[in-house]
Design a protein around this motif. Sequence first.
Motif, PDB file in Angstrom:
ATOM      1  N   ARG A   1       6.066 -18.083  -1.382  1.00 50.10           N
ATOM      2  CA  ARG A   1       6.218 -18.468  -0.319  1.00 50.10           C
ATOM      3  C   ARG A   1       5.846 -18.635   1.434  1.00 50.10           C
ATOM      4  NH1 ARG A   1      12.806 -16.113  -0.008  1.00 50.10           N
ATOM      5  NH2 ARG A   1      13.036 -17.302  -1.689  1.00 50.10           N
ATOM      6  N   HIS A   2       5.399 -17.365   1.060  1.00 50.19           N
ATOM      7  CA  HIS A   2       4.672 -16.983   2.357  1.00 50.19           C
ATOM      8  C   HIS A   2       2.611 -17.213   2.375  1.00 50.19           C
ATOM      9  CE1 HIS A   2       7.815 -16.101   4.344  1.00 50.19           C
ATOM     10  NE2 HIS A   2       8.433 -15.276   2.984  1.00 50.19           N
ATOM     11  N   ARG A   3       1.898 -17.604   2.912  1.00 49.50           N
ATOM     12  CA  ARG A   3       0.191 -17.853   3.359  1.00 49.50           C
ATOM     13  C   ARG A   3       0.130 -16.354   3.312  1.00 49.50           C
ATOM     14  NH1 ARG A   3      -1.368 -21.851   0.770  1.00 49.50           N
ATOM     15  NH2 ARG A   3      -0.244 -23.886   1.069  1.00 49.50           N
ATOM     16  N   THR A   4      -0.199 -15.652   4.309  1.00 53.76           N
ATOM     17  CA  THR A   4       0.155 -13.547   4.363  1.00 53.76           C
ATOM     18  C   THR A   4       1.130 -12.976   4.218  1.00 53.76           C
ATOM     19  OG1 THR A   4       0.388 -14.112   6.307  1.00 53.76           O
ATOM     20  CG2 THR A   4      -2.363 -14.586   4.917  1.00 53.76           C
ATOM     21  N   THR A   5       0.816 -12.094   3.474  1.00 50.88           N
ATOM     22  CA  THR A   5       2.124 -10.846   3.229  1.00 50.88           C
ATOM     23  C   THR A   5       1.629  -9.816   3.030  1.00 50.88           C
ATOM     24  OG1 THR A   5       3.649 -12.702   1.841  1.00 50.88           O
ATOM     25  CG2 THR A   5       4.221 -10.440   1.549  1.00 50.88           C
ATOM     26  N   LEU A   6       1.727  -8.769   4.132  1.00 54.43           N
ATOM     27  CA  LEU A   6       1.865  -7.325   4.090  1.00 54.43           C
ATOM     28  C   LEU A   6       2.810  -6.639   2.852  1.00 54.43           C
ATOM     29  CD1 LEU A   6      -0.105  -4.916   5.218  1.00 54.43           C
ATOM     30  CD2 LEU A   6       1.488  -4.497   7.706  1.00 54.43           C
ATOM     31  N   VAL A   7       2.240  -5.967   2.249  1.00 54.98           N
ATOM     32  CA  VAL A   7       2.879  -4.820   1.483  1.00 54.98           C
ATOM     33  C   VAL A   7       2.844  -3.693   1.883  1.00 54.98           C
ATOM     34  CG1 VAL A   7       3.471  -4.225  -0.883  1.00 54.98           C
ATOM     35  CG2 VAL A   7       2.782  -6.579  -0.062  1.00 54.98           C
ATOM     36  N   SER A   8       3.985  -2.976   2.071  1.00 55.03           N
ATOM     37  CA  SER A   8       3.602  -1.641   2.704  1.00 55.03           C
ATOM     38  C   SER A   8       4.636  -0.548   1.860  1.00 55.03           C
ATOM     39  CB  SER A   8       4.110  -1.701   3.575  1.00 55.03           C
ATOM     40  OG  SER A   8       5.323  -1.422   4.299  1.00 55.03           O
ATOM     41  N   GLY A   9       4.539   1.032   2.248  1.00 55.58           N
ATOM     42  CA  GLY A   9       5.101   2.093   1.555  1.00 55.58           C
ATOM     43  C   GLY A   9       4.663   3.079   1.306  1.00 55.58           C
ATOM     44  N   LEU A  10       5.269   3.933   1.243  1.00 54.61           N
ATOM     45  CA  LEU A  10       4.865   5.286   1.475  1.00 54.61           C
ATOM     46  C   LEU A  10       3.761   5.316  -0.596  1.00 54.61           C
ATOM     47  CD1 LEU A  10       7.857   7.860   1.956  1.00 54.61           C
ATOM     48  CD2 LEU A  10       5.024   7.058   3.298  1.00 54.61           C
ATOM     49  N   ASN A  11       2.795   6.545  -0.559  1.00 57.81           N
ATOM     50  CA  ASN A  11       2.500   6.507  -2.069  1.00 57.81           C
ATOM     51  C   ASN A  11       3.158   6.776  -3.271  1.00 57.81           C
ATOM     52  OD1 ASN A  11      -0.207   6.624  -1.261  1.00 57.81           O
ATOM     53  ND2 ASN A  11      -0.263   8.424  -0.368  1.00 57.81           N
ATOM     54  N   GLY A  12       3.097   6.566  -4.347  1.00 61.18           N
ATOM     55  CA  GLY A  12       3.812   6.381  -5.527  1.00 61.18           C
ATOM     56  C   GLY A  12       5.265   5.850  -5.517  1.00 61.18           C
ATOM     57  N   HIS A  13       5.852   4.548  -4.212  1.00 64.24           N
ATOM     58  CA  HIS A  13       6.410   3.985  -3.888  1.00 64.24           C
ATOM     59  C   HIS A  13       7.019   2.801  -4.616  1.00 64.24           C
ATOM     60  CE1 HIS A  13       9.581   6.470  -1.361  1.00 64.24           C
ATOM     61  NE2 HIS A  13       8.084   7.234  -1.957  1.00 64.24           N
ATOM     62  N   GLY A  14       5.352   2.303  -5.714  1.00 63.47           N
ATOM     63  CA  GLY A  14       5.988   0.968  -6.527  1.00 63.47           C
ATOM     64  C   GLY A  14       5.370  -0.159  -6.274  1.00 63.47           C
ATOM     65  N   LYS A  15       3.854   0.209  -4.982  1.00 64.83           N
ATOM     66  CA  LYS A  15       3.842  -0.793  -4.203  1.00 64.83           C
ATOM     67  C   LYS A  15       2.144  -1.460  -4.954  1.00 64.83           C
ATOM     68  CE  LYS A  15       1.670   1.232  -1.384  1.00 64.83           C
ATOM     69  NZ  LYS A  15       1.434   2.190  -1.187  1.00 64.83           N
ATOM     70  N   SER A  16       1.686  -1.081  -6.280  1.00 61.96           N
ATOM     71  CA  SER A  16       0.666  -0.879  -7.115  1.00 61.96           C
ATOM     72  C   SER A  16       1.159  -1.652  -8.506  1.00 61.96           C
ATOM     73  CB  SER A  16      -0.334  -0.463  -7.229  1.00 61.96           C
ATOM     74  OG  SER A  16      -1.181   0.485  -5.990  1.00 61.96           O
ATOM     75  N   PHE A  17       2.637  -1.131  -8.727  1.00 61.70           N
ATOM     76  CA  PHE A  17       2.643  -1.331  -9.781  1.00 61.70           C
ATOM     77  C   PHE A  17       3.760  -2.661  -9.708  1.00 61.70           C
ATOM     78  CE2 PHE A  17       2.985   2.979 -11.333  1.00 61.70           C
ATOM     79  CZ  PHE A  17       3.255   2.457 -13.283  1.00 61.70           C
TER      80      PHE A  17
END
Length: 572
Positions: free
Chosen positions: A26-42
């Motif tokens: 949907r978007h060309r660039t997306t910033l993915v944020s969140g605290l450690n252990g909140h599921g970003k990498s999963f």
Amino acid sequence: MIEFKKIRLKNFGSFGNHFTEIDLNRHRTTLVSGLNGHGKSFALLDSITFALFGKPFRKINIPQLVNSVNEKDCVVEVEFNIGDDEYMIHRGLKPKKFEVHKNGELMDVIARSKDYQKMLEDQVLKMNYKSFTQVVILGASAFVPFMQLSAADRRTVIEDILDIQVFSNMNSVLRDKTSATKTEINEITRQLSINKERGTGLVNLVKSLEKKSDEQLVTLNEELSVANQTRGSAEDEITALDDKISELLLKISDEKTVNQRIQKYSQARMRMNREIKENEKNSKFYTDNKNCPTCHQEISEESRAEATTKAVNTIDTLNTALAELEEMEQKQVKRSNEISEVQKQIEDLKSERIAHITTERNARCAIKSIEDKKQKLQQSEEGDIQDVKAQLDRVMEDREKLIKRKEELLVKQNTFTHAGHMLKDSGIKAKVIRYYLPIINALVNKHLKEMDFYVSFDLDENFNETIKSRHRDNFSYMSFSEGEKMRIDLAILLAWREVSRLKNSANTNLLILDEVFDASLDAIGSDDFLKLLDNLSTRSHIFVISHKADQLVDKFQNQVSFQKQGNFSRLV
């Protein structure tokens, strides 16, 4: 080119029992944020690699991918296009499931999941796990940079990117043909030996007939006795094998019924899946809509609750029926495998029967030949000699044919040997690699300069690097700081994507960077790399996972965040 569209997951890692869906184009660039252990990498790294290759990006044991609270129904689905074809991969744990759908149809399922995975990588994705993680993903933790791979793994990655695995496949086919040719040569050599023995026997027979001795008659009678014994033994074996085959055929009389049931269960499963999706759609409609989209009239809470409950109950009923159907289908598949095993036994017995029939036929021929010889000996010595000489002529004709065929095979074997040299790593593949190495090196050095890292990077034909810096001194990759090594890794990653795009091999629209800006890059290096990403975003959809959201948010078109509420992660 692989155009990734979306990823859906539930009960995967810290995500709960409701699907979380992420749009990948949907978007060309997306910033993915969140605290450690909140599921970003999963949500991004592990889910995509698990869906495509059956294993997570990070070093996580497969059972640990299932949500530890719900402990079942772990599902990841990824959708992508290749040309005009639409694909969806469905992979799950507890229960274990792996399906590849093409244009809405389930692709033929191979009995062994390992072979099904190989089909997916070779025929659909056209790349393996190592290539994917070198071209699509760069993670600060589990990622193994190209510069830290072994020489063999470096070769595998480059061959995938340059799309020259076909030569390895051709070499494998060539080895099979070479082996078959060698086997045929050995067989002809054996036949020539037999032919020679037979010719020698016929020559001796001529001499024996000329003497017309009593000894020859005794020998013929002994041969006749042996031939009769051989024939009798062969006939007994044939009768016994016929009985065994008849018994086995009775055991698989239900073959047609089993196949019909398997087909019937498969069709029923597809229908149930369609009904589940339809009810899920209805449930979502009444959950999300308080007013009718068509007439804009308010839908009463009672009607919405009733419709939602009905849909959920129907889904539960269908899921229960689906589980029972799968169990019934597995029983039929098991029975089908048993039938296949019995059929294999029958084929083996038939092959053995053919061998005994051949033995019996040869014995009958031998008996007839011996009896003819005895009769001829009694009737006319001259006639027998002429007959044996005629046989000897035929043997010699056969020998000439065998010798000619062997010469043809030796020429073919020599051709295969030369082709084998061309298909080795040092042959055609080496020439292709030599052609692209300057391009790869130029791209890496170009990206290094764009990040204000002025070193000379050179990769040789054995995939060993030479890095020169300062006063043209030689440096090893490991001698640089973590930030400098990160610049080299980023430059190589971008070079692979450029080469993949040129070759259309491991070419995708997706690039995921995990905590690249949080690890070793300083502020200047981050700014330089953001410029590169801005140029790259014209051809790719880029996701950057970072803890520095407040510093980077204005650099991206879109931002998503993951938060954990209680024991479960959710997309904000």
